[in-house]
Design an enzyme around this catalytic site. Structure first.
Site, PDB file in Angstrom:
ATOM      1  N   LYS A  42       0.846  -1.201   0.000  1.00  0.00           N
ATOM      2  CA  LYS A  42       0.000   0.000   0.000  1.00  0.00           C
ATOM      3  C   LYS A  42       0.877   1.245   0.000  1.00  0.00           C
ATOM      4  O   LYS A  42       2.048   1.202   0.414  1.00  0.00           O
ATOM      5  CB  LYS A  42      -0.934   0.032   1.226  1.00  0.00           C
ATOM      6  CG  LYS A  42      -0.228   0.102   2.598  1.00  0.00           C
ATOM      7  CD  LYS A  42       0.063   1.501   3.103  1.00  0.00           C
ATOM      8  CE  LYS A  42       0.896   1.471   4.372  1.00  0.00           C
ATOM      9  NZ  LYS A  42       1.665   2.548   4.765  1.00  0.00           N
ATOM     10  N   ASP A  68      -2.281  -1.793  10.451  1.00  0.00           N
ATOM     11  CA  ASP A  68      -2.555  -1.727   9.008  1.00  0.00           C
ATOM     12  C   ASP A  68      -3.187  -3.005   8.456  1.00  0.00           C
ATOM     13  O   ASP A  68      -3.539  -3.064   7.281  1.00  0.00           O
ATOM     14  CB  ASP A  68      -1.249  -1.485   8.224  1.00  0.00           C
ATOM     15  CG  ASP A  68      -0.768  -0.044   8.344  1.00  0.00           C
ATOM     16  OD1 ASP A  68      -1.578   0.818   8.742  1.00  0.00           O
ATOM     17  OD2 ASP A  68       0.405   0.214   8.031  1.00  0.00           O
TER      18      ASP A  68
HETATM   19  P1  ATP Z   1       4.246  -0.382   7.750  1.00  0.00           P
HETATM   20  O1  ATP Z   1       4.131   0.326   6.434  1.00  0.00           O
HETATM   21  O2  ATP Z   1       2.978  -1.121   8.157  1.00  0.00           O
HETATM   22  O3  ATP Z   1       4.867   0.429   8.830  1.00  0.00           O
HETATM   23  P2  ATP Z   1       6.658  -1.583   6.819  1.00  0.00           P
HETATM   24  O4  ATP Z   1       6.447  -1.745   5.353  1.00  0.00           O
HETATM   25  O5  ATP Z   1       7.387  -0.350   7.227  1.00  0.00           O
HETATM   26  O6  ATP Z   1       5.249  -1.614   7.519  1.00  0.00           O
HETATM   27  P3  ATP Z   1       7.365  -4.370   7.087  1.00  0.00           P
HETATM   28  O7  ATP Z   1       7.925  -4.677   5.749  1.00  0.00           O
HETATM   29  O8  ATP Z   1       5.994  -4.878   7.377  1.00  0.00           O
HETATM   30  O9  ATP Z   1       7.421  -2.789   7.402  1.00  0.00           O
HETATM   31  O10 ATP Z   1       8.417  -4.938   8.141  1.00  0.00           O
HETATM   32  C1  ATP Z   1       8.753  -4.359   9.379  1.00  0.00           C
HETATM   33  C2  ATP Z   1       9.474  -5.415  10.238  1.00  0.00           C
HETATM   34  O11 ATP Z   1       8.540  -6.439  10.560  1.00  0.00           O
HETATM   35  C3  ATP Z   1      10.616  -6.093   9.518  1.00  0.00           C
HETATM   36  O12 ATP Z   1      11.831  -5.519   9.859  1.00  0.00           O
HETATM   37  C4  ATP Z   1      10.534  -7.570   9.946  1.00  0.00           C
HETATM   38  O13 ATP Z   1      11.500  -7.886  10.915  1.00  0.00           O
HETATM   39  C5  ATP Z   1       9.167  -7.727  10.581  1.00  0.00           C
HETATM   40  N1  ATP Z   1       8.265  -8.655   9.855  1.00  0.00           N
HETATM   41  C6  ATP Z   1       7.401  -9.491  10.412  1.00  0.00           C
HETATM   42  N2  ATP Z   1       6.702 -10.181   9.513  1.00  0.00           N
HETATM   43  C7  ATP Z   1       7.119  -9.783   8.301  1.00  0.00           C
HETATM   44  C8  ATP Z   1       6.763 -10.132   6.967  1.00  0.00           C
HETATM   45  N3  ATP Z   1       5.831 -11.077   6.702  1.00  0.00           N
HETATM   46  N4  ATP Z   1       7.375  -9.494   5.965  1.00  0.00           N
HETATM   47  C9  ATP Z   1       8.308  -8.549   6.229  1.00  0.00           C
HETATM   48  N5  ATP Z   1       8.700  -8.190   7.468  1.00  0.00           N
HETATM   49  C10 ATP Z   1       8.110  -8.790   8.510  1.00  0.00           C
END
Ligand code: ATP
Length: 286
Positions: A10, A136
């Site tokens: 997203k 989210d």
């Molecule tokens: P948001 O936009 O909701 O803040 P994000 O895109 O910044 O999320 P994610 O890619 O979801 O962040 O990952 C954040 C942390 O969550 C990673 O550093 C990882 O250690 C952990 N994590 C747990 N499950 C997952 C997953 N399925 N995929 C990626 N990271 C994951």
């Protein structure tokens, strides 16, 4: 039988942080939309009553820290399911990037296991349950375009934005959402006009959507990492119609109507950033 589910990333067309609540969470107001950059989730039944998570990406945890694992565990506990599953995550969404990759994986597991285990739960029920995993996840259960309030778990559908290109660029830095919030000064920070963004979507007015993109967290992340501002400048120079950081960053996206300009921005960033994508918005719930 194997079940496949797409888990799209997203972007935030707007993200406003209103205040810090007594429970420690921040009250937010966001307009989000899914794009066609997606993880692919493969769900395979196991004979033993266990949850296994696998991924070839070394940044993705393969235990209970994984949000996809937590989604499966939550369904098992909540509905008393005594079955096992192997969850394979083909990771295409950059990790810790502000693109809700983990939340989308969790949402895809909720949707996929609902079918695989024949739980017959409605999307609303899955979204409500998903809020226990992360703010989210509820939005990601629905996908499409939506207005999210509360911690992000109260989701109302919005019309899809008019079609355009989205160029995504993630600088090679990790950003912790917690650090960004710790450095946020709500008095100083910019606050987007969410109402105007919602109206622009209802009117299908691309110009007004571009004029109203805004993210309260952008200034904080930009102060911590100058790369974010550099990418924004480069996208603007390339003729982007709108440029904004998504979530807590560090991914920056450009909305671009013209094909040639989108391609030019993509090419100019390729040498500067390792992770650059040119995608479309999915627009509506699938
Ligand atoms: P948001 O936009 O909701 O803040 P994000 O895109 O910044 O999320 P994610 O890619 O979801 O962040 O990952 C954040 C942390 O969550 C990673 O550093 C990882 O250690 C952990 N994590 C747990 N499950 C997952 C997953 N399925 N995929 C990626 N990271 C994951």
């Amino acid at each position: 039988m194997q079940m496949l589910e797409k888990a799209p990333a997203k972007i935030n067309l707007s993200l406003d942080v209103l205040y810090k609540r007594n429970d420690g969470f921040h009250e937010v107001e966001m307009v989000m939309t899914t794009v066609d950059l997606a993880d692919r989730i493969e769900l395979t039944p196991l004979k033993q009553n266990v949850i296994k998570v696998e991924s070839e990406n070394r940044f993705v945890p393969n235990d209970e820290r994984n949000l996809a694992y937590r989604a499966a565990k939550l369904l098992k506990d909540h509905y008393g399911v005594k079955k096992g599953v192997r969850i394979f995550i083909e990771k295409n969404i950059p990790v810790a990037a502000g693109l809700a990759g983990g939340s989308s994986d969790a949402a895809a597991v909720l949707r996929g296991l609902n079918r695989l285990w024949e739980l017959n739960r409605t999307t609303d029920e899955l979204a409500e349950l998903g809020a226990q995993i992360g703010s989210d996840v509820s939005f990601c259960v629905y996908g499409g375009t939506a207005h999210a309030t509360g911690r992000g778990e109260k989701v109302e559908a919005l019309p899809a934005p008019p079609p355009c290109w989205v160029v995504l660029a993630k600088p090679t830095i990790g950003v912790s959402t917690q650090t960004v919030y710790q450095n946020l000064d709500l008095q100083e920070a910019a606050h987007p006009n969410t109402e105007a963004m919602i109206q622009a979507l209802k009117d299908g007015d691309f110009k007004s959507i571009c004029g109203n993109v805004g993210n309260t967290l952008e200034g904080v992340t930009m102060n911590l990492h100058e790369e974010v501002g550099q990418i924004k400048d480069q996208m603007r120079q390339g003729g982007a119609d709108a440029v904004l950081m998504s979530g807590s960053g560090p991914t920056v996206f450009a909305l671009v109507e013209q094909d040639a300009r989108a391609q030019r921005i993509y090419n100019s960033l390729k040498g500067f950033c390792e992770e650059v994508y040119i995608v479309r918005m999915l627009g509506y719930r699938e």
